[in-house]
Design an enzyme around this catalytic site. Structure first.
Site, PDB file in Angstrom:
ATOM      1  N   LYS A 105       0.817  -1.285   0.009  1.00 19.82           N
ATOM      2  CA  LYS A 105      -0.128   0.016  -0.144  1.00 19.82           C
ATOM      3  C   LYS A 105       0.855   1.335  -0.028  1.00 19.82           C
ATOM      4  O   LYS A 105       1.853   1.127   0.386  1.00 19.82           O
ATOM      5  CB  LYS A 105      -0.944   0.055   1.121  1.00 19.82           C
ATOM      6  CG  LYS A 105      -0.396  -0.429   2.709  1.00 19.82           C
ATOM      7  CD  LYS A 105       0.436   0.346   3.270  1.00 19.82           C
ATOM      8  CE  LYS A 105       0.652   1.909   3.383  1.00 19.82           C
ATOM      9  NZ  LYS A 105       1.911   2.483   3.947  1.00 19.82           N
ATOM     10  N   TYR A 189      -4.858   4.160   5.932  1.00 18.22           N
ATOM     11  CA  TYR A 189      -5.514   3.073   6.782  1.00 18.22           C
ATOM     12  C   TYR A 189      -6.685   3.715   7.315  1.00 18.22           C
ATOM     13  O   TYR A 189      -7.524   3.021   7.651  1.00 18.22           O
ATOM     14  CB  TYR A 189      -4.370   2.899   7.966  1.00 18.22           C
ATOM     15  CG  TYR A 189      -3.356   2.180   7.586  1.00 18.22           C
ATOM     16  CD1 TYR A 189      -3.564   0.526   7.155  1.00 18.22           C
ATOM     17  CD2 TYR A 189      -2.075   2.559   7.603  1.00 18.22           C
ATOM     18  CE1 TYR A 189      -2.519  -0.366   6.887  1.00 18.22           C
ATOM     19  CE2 TYR A 189      -1.004   1.454   7.280  1.00 18.22           C
ATOM     20  CZ  TYR A 189      -1.430   0.238   6.762  1.00 18.22           C
ATOM     21  OH  TYR A 189      -0.449  -0.657   6.397  1.00 18.22           O
TER      22      TYR A 189
HETATM   23  P1  NAD Z   1      12.410   1.352   2.682  1.00 22.19           P
HETATM   24  O1  NAD Z   1      12.632   2.589   2.444  1.00 22.19           O
HETATM   25  O2  NAD Z   1      12.759   0.678   3.852  1.00 22.19           O
HETATM   26  O3  NAD Z   1      12.589   0.260   1.366  1.00 22.19           O
HETATM   27  C1  NAD Z   1      12.481   0.635   0.261  1.00 22.19           C
HETATM   28  C2  NAD Z   1      13.323  -0.450  -0.568  1.00 22.19           C
HETATM   29  O4  NAD Z   1      13.311  -0.313  -2.144  1.00 22.19           O
HETATM   30  C3  NAD Z   1      14.856  -0.507  -0.492  1.00 22.19           C
HETATM   31  O5  NAD Z   1      15.375  -1.685  -0.341  1.00 22.19           O
HETATM   32  C4  NAD Z   1      15.500   0.285  -1.572  1.00 22.19           C
HETATM   33  O6  NAD Z   1      16.631   0.057  -1.877  1.00 22.19           O
HETATM   34  C5  NAD Z   1      14.503  -0.125  -2.615  1.00 22.19           C
HETATM   35  N1  NAD Z   1      14.456   1.031  -3.588  1.00 22.19           N
HETATM   36  C6  NAD Z   1      14.641   0.721  -5.000  1.00 22.19           C
HETATM   37  N2  NAD Z   1      14.455   1.779  -5.898  1.00 22.19           N
HETATM   38  C7  NAD Z   1      14.610   2.647  -4.836  1.00 22.19           C
HETATM   39  C8  NAD Z   1      14.355   4.242  -5.332  1.00 22.19           C
HETATM   40  N3  NAD Z   1      14.506   4.694  -6.423  1.00 22.19           N
HETATM   41  N4  NAD Z   1      14.539   4.986  -4.133  1.00 22.19           N
HETATM   42  C9  NAD Z   1      14.415   4.275  -2.951  1.00 22.19           C
HETATM   43  N5  NAD Z   1      14.411   3.074  -2.407  1.00 22.19           N
HETATM   44  C10 NAD Z   1      14.341   2.316  -3.692  1.00 22.19           C
HETATM   45  O7  NAD Z   1      10.785   1.445   2.569  1.00 22.19           O
HETATM   46  P2  NAD Z   1       9.727   0.272   3.068  1.00 22.19           P
HETATM   47  O8  NAD Z   1       9.456   1.050   4.569  1.00 22.19           O
HETATM   48  O9  NAD Z   1      10.271  -1.065   3.204  1.00 22.19           O
HETATM   49  O10 NAD Z   1       8.411   0.710   2.286  1.00 22.19           O
HETATM   50  C11 NAD Z   1       8.420  -0.040   1.036  1.00 22.19           C
HETATM   51  C12 NAD Z   1       6.998  -0.065   0.745  1.00 22.19           C
HETATM   52  O11 NAD Z   1       6.241  -0.851   1.534  1.00 22.19           O
HETATM   53  C13 NAD Z   1       6.372   1.297   0.509  1.00 22.19           C
HETATM   54  O12 NAD Z   1       5.284   1.061  -0.745  1.00 22.19           O
HETATM   55  C14 NAD Z   1       5.356   1.291   2.033  1.00 22.19           C
HETATM   56  O13 NAD Z   1       4.265   1.900   1.754  1.00 22.19           O
HETATM   57  C15 NAD Z   1       5.052  -0.138   2.270  1.00 22.19           C
HETATM   58  N6  NAD Z   1       4.917  -0.337   3.610  1.00 22.19           N
HETATM   59  C16 NAD Z   1       3.761  -0.873   4.053  1.00 22.19           C
HETATM   60  C17 NAD Z   1       3.741  -1.045   5.420  1.00 22.19           C
HETATM   61  C18 NAD Z   1       2.494  -1.918   5.786  1.00 22.19           C
HETATM   62  O14 NAD Z   1       2.118  -1.779   6.981  1.00 22.19           O
HETATM   63  N7  NAD Z   1       1.862  -2.722   4.770  1.00 22.19           N
HETATM   64  C19 NAD Z   1       4.772  -0.866   6.262  1.00 22.19           C
HETATM   65  C20 NAD Z   1       5.740  -0.258   6.034  1.00 22.19           C
HETATM   66  C21 NAD Z   1       5.959   0.015   4.503  1.00 22.19           C
END
Ligand code: NAD
Length: 345
Positions: A105, A189
């Site tokens: 999401k 949410y």
């Molecule tokens: P994060 O920043 O920790 O991780 C992002 C990942 O994407 C990294 O491994 C990064 O290397 C990679 N990536 C690839 N291309 C990139 C770019 N151009 N710029 C930045 N990063 C890049 O983020 P996250 O918290 O893991 O979030 C990722 C997704 O998961 C998002 O869509 C977020 O909304 C979703 N999320 C959902 C929940 C949930 O409760 N459902 C919780 C956290 C995150």
């Protein structure tokens, strides 16, 4: 394709915080699927995950070798866990490999992207689901039941606040990658909760951006936003999402009582209360329940209750919220009749 009794293989795309802290560990607990592969641009991460999850070298991919997953029978489901603006590209690419897809999401940063994602999955004959873990959480399921089954009478008003303090630069503060600020990240949410408590679709929204107290940090996204969702039945949801405070509330007032979660949207430690006493439910790993549910959908060939259409519905609502806020709080009407059949309970 038949899947017999085996566990389905999931490949995580993007090994950031959510994959590392939640989805990887959840895939150690799931009954119907397991972590079979990873996609990352970082060799160091791929190797670390390989060791930690005992993955064969043939199931490690980078973004250039992504398409070769098509020929790998060990991978049934691709889970896109990348910054929001990359969801559309990778869901479409995943669908074209013939794998079923889960997308985090918010589904995407525009309705047009959502349409492309849904079309690509339809054309490939694969299922698409959104990472809406709260639909599988016992506390949130109770809120759906209390609201939709009118246990305390008709719902009158919903208050929802999902806020967090962000103080450091990251992609969530980059409008181009995040598609927006706290509304896209947390506010989704609140939108979800208002719909799953009422079982209704909003007919209009009004919204206002909060004043920016840290303009240097919030250059391309809003710092905070408040909005109202109006339902045809007269119910109202008052919602808020900010990156400059903490908040985690879902409170519902009905004709003969009230019910609330606080915190409401966390992974664990949720607490529920009604006008008749506390809610008692076990804490579960929401992501394991969500992943297992999708694996069973794939095995049975049925649409997920948290489908791509549901993700698109929510993006459409969020776009209307932004439109209202940009227009200084003007009432923006919504025509969501096409989503009437989505299962909420
Ligand atoms: P994060 O920043 O920790 O991780 C992002 C990942 O994407 C990294 O491994 C990064 O290397 C990679 N990536 C690839 N291309 C990139 C770019 N151009 N710029 C930045 N990063 C890049 O983020 P996250 O918290 O893991 O979030 C990722 C997704 O998961 C998002 O869509 C977020 O909304 C979703 N999320 C959902 C929940 C949930 O409760 N459902 C919780 C956290 C995150």
């Amino acid at each position: 394709m038949t899947y017999d009794q085996r566990k389905l293989g999931v490949a995580l795309v993007g090994l950031g915080r959510y994959s590392e802290g939640q989805l990887g560990p959840a895939l150690k607990e799931t009954q119907h699927c397991y972590l079979a592969g990873v996609v990352s641009s970082s060799e160091e991460k791929r190797k670390r995950w390989q060791a930690q999850y005992d993955l064969p070298g043939s199931n490690l991919y980078n973004y250039d070798t992504f398409e070769s997953m098509a020929a790998n029978p060990a991978i049934d489901i691709v889970y896109v866990v990348l910054p929001n603006a990359l969801h559309a590209e990778y869901v479409v690419r995943a669908a074209r490999t013939g794998k079923h897809v889960i997308c985090e999401k918010p589904m995407a940063t525009s309705v047009e992207e959502c349409q492309r994602m849904i079309r690509a999955c339809q054309e490939a004959g694969v299922l698409l689901s959104i990472g809406y873990r709260l639909h599988f959480d016992p506390f949130n399921k109770e809120m759906m039941h209390l609201g939709q089954d009118q246990v305390f009478g008709n719902v009158k008003r919903i208050i929802a606040d999902d806020s967090m303090t962000l103080e450091k630069e990251e992609w969530r503060l980059d409008g181009a990658l995040a598609g927006g600020g706290p509304l896209m990240n947390n506010g989704v949410y609140c939108v979800q909760a208002a719909l799953f408590v009422t079982g209704e679709l909003p007919v209009a929204v009004r919204a206002e951006f909060s004043p920016k107290t840290k303009p240097d940090l919030f250059r391309t996204v809003e710092e905070g936003i408040q909005w109202e969702m109006e339902f045809a039945s007269g119910k109202k949801a008052l919602c808020e999402s900010s990156y400059s405070k903490d908040g985690n509330l879902l409170r519902v007032t009905a004709e003969r009582g009230w019910f609330e979660l606080n915190p409401a949207y966390e992974y664990k430690g949720l607490k529920g209360q009604t006008s008749e006493g506390p809610m008692e439910f076990p804490t579960i790993r929401q992501q394991a329940a969500q992943l297992d549910d999708f694996a069973l959908c794939v095995k049975r060939g049925v649409t997920s209750r948290v489908s791509g259409e549901m993700g698109m519905r929510d993006v459409e609502i969020m776009m209307a919220i932004y439109e209202s806020a940009r227009k200084g709080g003007e009432r923006v009407t919504l025509h969501l009749e096409a989503y009437q059949d989505l299962i909420e309970l």
